[in-house]
Design a protein around this motif. Sequence first.
Motif, mmCIF file in Angstrom:
data_model
loop_
_atom_site.group_PDB
_atom_site.id
_atom_site.type_symbol
_atom_site.label_atom_id
_atom_site.label_comp_id
_atom_site.label_asym_id
_atom_site.label_seq_id
_atom_site.Cartn_x
_atom_site.Cartn_y
_atom_site.Cartn_z
ATOM 1 N N VAL A 103 55.589 11.227 12.772
ATOM 2 C CA VAL A 103 55.809 11.859 11.469
ATOM 3 C C VAL A 103 56.565 13.170 11.663
ATOM 4 O O VAL A 103 57.566 13.441 10.995
ATOM 5 C CB VAL A 103 54.453 12.122 10.768
ATOM 6 N N LEU A 104 56.092 13.990 12.591
ATOM 7 C CA LEU A 104 56.762 15.273 12.817
ATOM 8 C C LEU A 104 58.197 15.081 13.295
ATOM 9 O O LEU A 104 59.083 15.859 12.962
ATOM 10 C CB LEU A 104 55.984 16.115 13.835
ATOM 11 N N LEU A 105 58.392 14.041 14.056
ATOM 12 C CA LEU A 105 59.736 13.758 14.558
ATOM 13 C C LEU A 105 60.691 13.507 13.397
ATOM 14 O O LEU A 105 61.807 14.025 13.361
ATOM 15 C CB LEU A 105 59.661 12.530 15.472
ATOM 16 N N VAL A 106 60.217 12.725 12.457
ATOM 17 C CA VAL A 106 61.042 12.458 11.279
ATOM 18 C C VAL A 106 61.311 13.757 10.529
ATOM 19 O O VAL A 106 62.446 14.047 10.142
ATOM 20 C CB VAL A 106 60.347 11.427 10.356
ATOM 21 N N VAL A 107 60.265 14.545 10.371
ATOM 22 C CA VAL A 107 60.427 15.816 9.651
ATOM 23 C C VAL A 107 61.470 16.690 10.342
ATOM 24 O O VAL A 107 62.373 17.232 9.718
ATOM 25 C CB VAL A 107 59.075 16.561 9.572
ATOM 26 N N MET A 108 61.346 16.777 11.670
ATOM 27 C CA MET A 108 62.253 17.669 12.385
ATOM 28 C C MET A 108 63.689 17.174 12.350
ATOM 29 O O MET A 108 64.627 17.952 12.239
ATOM 30 C CB MET A 108 61.790 17.826 13.824
ATOM 31 N N MET A 109 63.833 15.868 12.449
ATOM 32 C CA MET A 109 65.198 15.352 12.401
ATOM 33 C C MET A 109 65.815 15.579 11.026
ATOM 34 O O MET A 109 66.993 15.919 10.912
ATOM 35 C CB MET A 109 65.203 13.876 12.769
ATOM 36 N N LEU A 110 65.007 15.406 10.001
ATOM 37 C CA LEU A 110 65.531 15.667 8.661
ATOM 38 C C LEU A 110 65.875 17.143 8.509
ATOM 39 O O LEU A 110 66.895 17.502 7.917
ATOM 40 C CB LEU A 110 64.499 15.268 7.607
ATOM 41 N N GLU A 111 65.040 17.982 9.043
ATOM 42 C CA GLU A 111 65.315 19.411 8.966
ATOM 43 C C GLU A 111 66.629 19.746 9.645
ATOM 44 O O GLU A 111 67.446 20.492 9.116
ATOM 45 C CB GLU A 111 64.186 20.205 9.627
ATOM 46 N N HIS A 112 66.806 19.166 10.814
ATOM 47 C CA HIS A 112 68.047 19.458 11.524
ATOM 48 C C HIS A 112 69.251 18.916 10.786
ATOM 49 O O HIS A 112 70.307 19.536 10.760
ATOM 50 C CB HIS A 112 67.977 18.906 12.950
ATOM 51 N N ALA A 113 69.067 17.749 10.196
ATOM 52 C CA ALA A 113 70.176 17.202 9.421
ATOM 53 C C ALA A 113 70.515 18.143 8.268
ATOM 54 O O ALA A 113 71.684 18.350 7.950
ATOM 55 C CB ALA A 113 69.820 15.813 8.900
ATOM 56 N N SER A 114 69.503 18.727 7.653
ATOM 57 C CA SER A 114 69.795 19.646 6.559
ATOM 58 C C SER A 114 70.441 20.911 7.076
ATOM 59 O O SER A 114 71.322 21.475 6.427
ATOM 60 C CB SER A 114 68.527 20.021 5.796
ATOM 61 N N ILE A 115 69.980 21.372 8.219
ATOM 62 C CA ILE A 115 70.584 22.567 8.805
ATOM 63 C C ILE A 115 72.071 22.345 9.046
ATOM 64 O O ILE A 115 72.900 23.236 8.822
ATOM 65 C CB ILE A 115 69.905 22.914 10.133
ATOM 66 N N ALA A 116 72.382 21.146 9.498
ATOM 67 C CA ALA A 116 73.777 20.830 9.788
ATOM 68 C C ALA A 116 74.637 21.144 8.581
ATOM 69 O O ALA A 116 75.712 21.730 8.702
ATOM 70 C CB ALA A 116 73.909 19.357 10.175
ATOM 71 N N VAL A 117 74.134 20.766 7.426
ATOM 72 C CA VAL A 117 74.922 20.938 6.211
ATOM 73 C C VAL A 117 74.747 22.349 5.640
ATOM 74 O O VAL A 117 75.715 23.068 5.432
ATOM 75 C CB VAL A 117 74.500 19.890 5.153
#
Lengths: 322, 452
Positions: B335-349
Amino acid sequence: MQSNEPPAPRTPSAPPPGAERADAHGAPDGPEAPDGPRPPADRPAPTGPPAPRAGGTADAPARPAPGGAGRAGHGGHGEDAADAGDGRHAGHAGHAGHGEEDGGEVGAARVLALPTGAKVVLVGVAAAVAVAVAAHLGAVFLHVAPSNTVSRQYDEQIDDYIYPEFEQNWKLFAPNPLQQNVAVHARAEVRAEDGGVRQTGWVNLTAVDVEHIRGNPFPSHIAQNGLRRAWDLYLGSHDDDERPTGYRGELSESYLKRIALPRLRPELADPGTERVVRVQFRSVRRTVEPPPWSNESADTEPRYRVLPWWPVDEADTPEAAR
Amino acid sequence: MTPAPVRAPRAPARARLTARLDRALVRGFLRVTGSALGPYQTAVVRIGFAATWLFFLLREFPHRHELYGPDSPWHFTLAERLIDGNDAFTVLMWSGSALWFEFVYAFAALAAFGLLVGWRTRTLSVFFLIGVLSLQNRSVFMGDGGDNVIHLMALYLVLTRCGRVWSLDARRERRERRAGAPGADATGVVLAAATGLALVATAALGLLSPGWTAFFAALWLGHAAWWAVRRFGGASWRTALAALGNLLHNGTLLVIMAEVCLIYATAGWYKVQGSRWQDGTAVYYPLHLDYFTPWPALSELLGGSGVLVMLITYATVITQVAFPFTVFNRRIKNVLLVVMMLEHASIAVVLGLPFFSLAMIAADAVFLPTAFLLWLGARFRRRPRTPAAERPAGSPATTAPGALSGPPAGTDAERPAGTPAGPPAVPGQRPAAEPRPGEPARPAPPGGNSPR
């Protein structure tokens, strides 16, 4: 470290780095969850002497059939050998008997079958690898952790090991995010061919970066890090009287000049005849307005830091600005 | 009731404990020598970092001179003086000529591509390392946190068997296996000769430090030994050498995972101490920094709600602090992995840090569940349909016939179904903008590449 132990503590010694281990069983968290850590099922002769145990431990032979039996065995197998790897192992064994291993998959059985001398060497190497991993991680940990009694004591050794290639810093926006916009301005003293000298106005060098970043899904490192980190380098290598504290300070001055000169070029009336002879920098810091929903207030007046004039010579001038 | 039942179990209990410990030790040893764990995880890390670096080099192609060229603002002579002091590795300092620079840049890009597709992975991982270190160390002040992760992973990947799946190497091996014995491998011989020659030449010219010479020489000899043993050695030799390789791989994989945990741990622990992270406004500030607002309207929108900002701020800290401990619990970790990847994806943008984010996602990927990776692989594979689907070399014969189309085969077949439902890969729309930009916090950082 690894995802190794869902329930776990029974196999203290067997934490091989199996990223996938726990994961592999991720989905059906069926039988392996409870008894994950130890694979009783596949140990045919729990009472047996060491040798036979091999069969059990070596997951490979125990799992020839990927399908049915495999499933059951699988639960028991729960934790062994990287299921990720295993699938292939099973296949491999079935396929080629024990033909050529491709390098990744050896199989526990074959390791067990090695001559004693080789096994002794392997055990030695395993111990060495374990020590190396622990030492490396220990050094990295002490490097990134706050300064503490241990890291102060071994400061030198740690730095020797970490620098230059393992250096890292993960204080990302921490402990507090930057709360001010810093812009670097520069102006130049220009000498015309006839010997006349004049000063340009202040030019906001940072504006060039910001303009590049705005609306750009893939900003360049040039805009994001170039001037910004050059300024950080300057701040980190100068004292309050703007004097360099070491050779890094000198490097940073040349670096700043080389970044600035191309950006000052439009200020020259005729780059062919005019030459920049001196340059001056200043920074303008503006505190970010606190959030409207907080009841804080902050002084958002710009604050200036003005550096002395620096002479400019050929070496400070990139070709693009000549 | 009598002493007997009490005493009797005691001795056996101890014996059993010892036996169990003993067995565990043996099992652990056999596991780390018998197989290279996490083939899919290491492959995805390899692909992730190679792709990130390759995209970066392609994107910066127009700016390459300004970044790393001889006449960059960080001039050759400046780099020279800095590197004299810290002994960082870079072949770019061997010559200040523009031609040499162009060659190294192209070399770095090709190495990244070669590693990405897994061609001669062992060799290419070394080339990749040379490319990454040469460019980054040439101009350290151009880098940020993303470059820092790439730098570390480039070092680590050299010691992992990261090309065992999802690579041209794996395909070649399957073919060889089908054909019978391993072929003469002319390409390998040529590569070995070329790299060996290059190593001897550079060492003789005094271009390499003793440490790096020893490192490269050890790698070269290791590979040479492996090649020789495969061709001419007996089964025991092959097993022993492969087991050695597995040991290195597994140790390094552990280091990679620990490194990712350290990144999150320190990022989180330092944040905990910050007043802005405590009062729930931290995320607001980067959204108002000129350098991190490629889309000011979007940043304004995100930073406009006090509740949202506080939630994201706290969630960020909690996630980062918690992650290293959740690796011991599969489900929470995922679950945290998904959260972190989504966070990073948002950071990218949101913060305009695509390469940093990509690198972090690639690092996170080492913790992805095998089942998910298999599912992912199966999706990619569906189109080509080559006879021997991309299972690890060796399995085709025994894998279930369904391997090609359906879920990937064999014992794993049922797993993918239950894996994290959606591919949490890269959608960037969740407004969770975690502020972890590619770089050390500004005011303080002595670190972060700067003091090399």
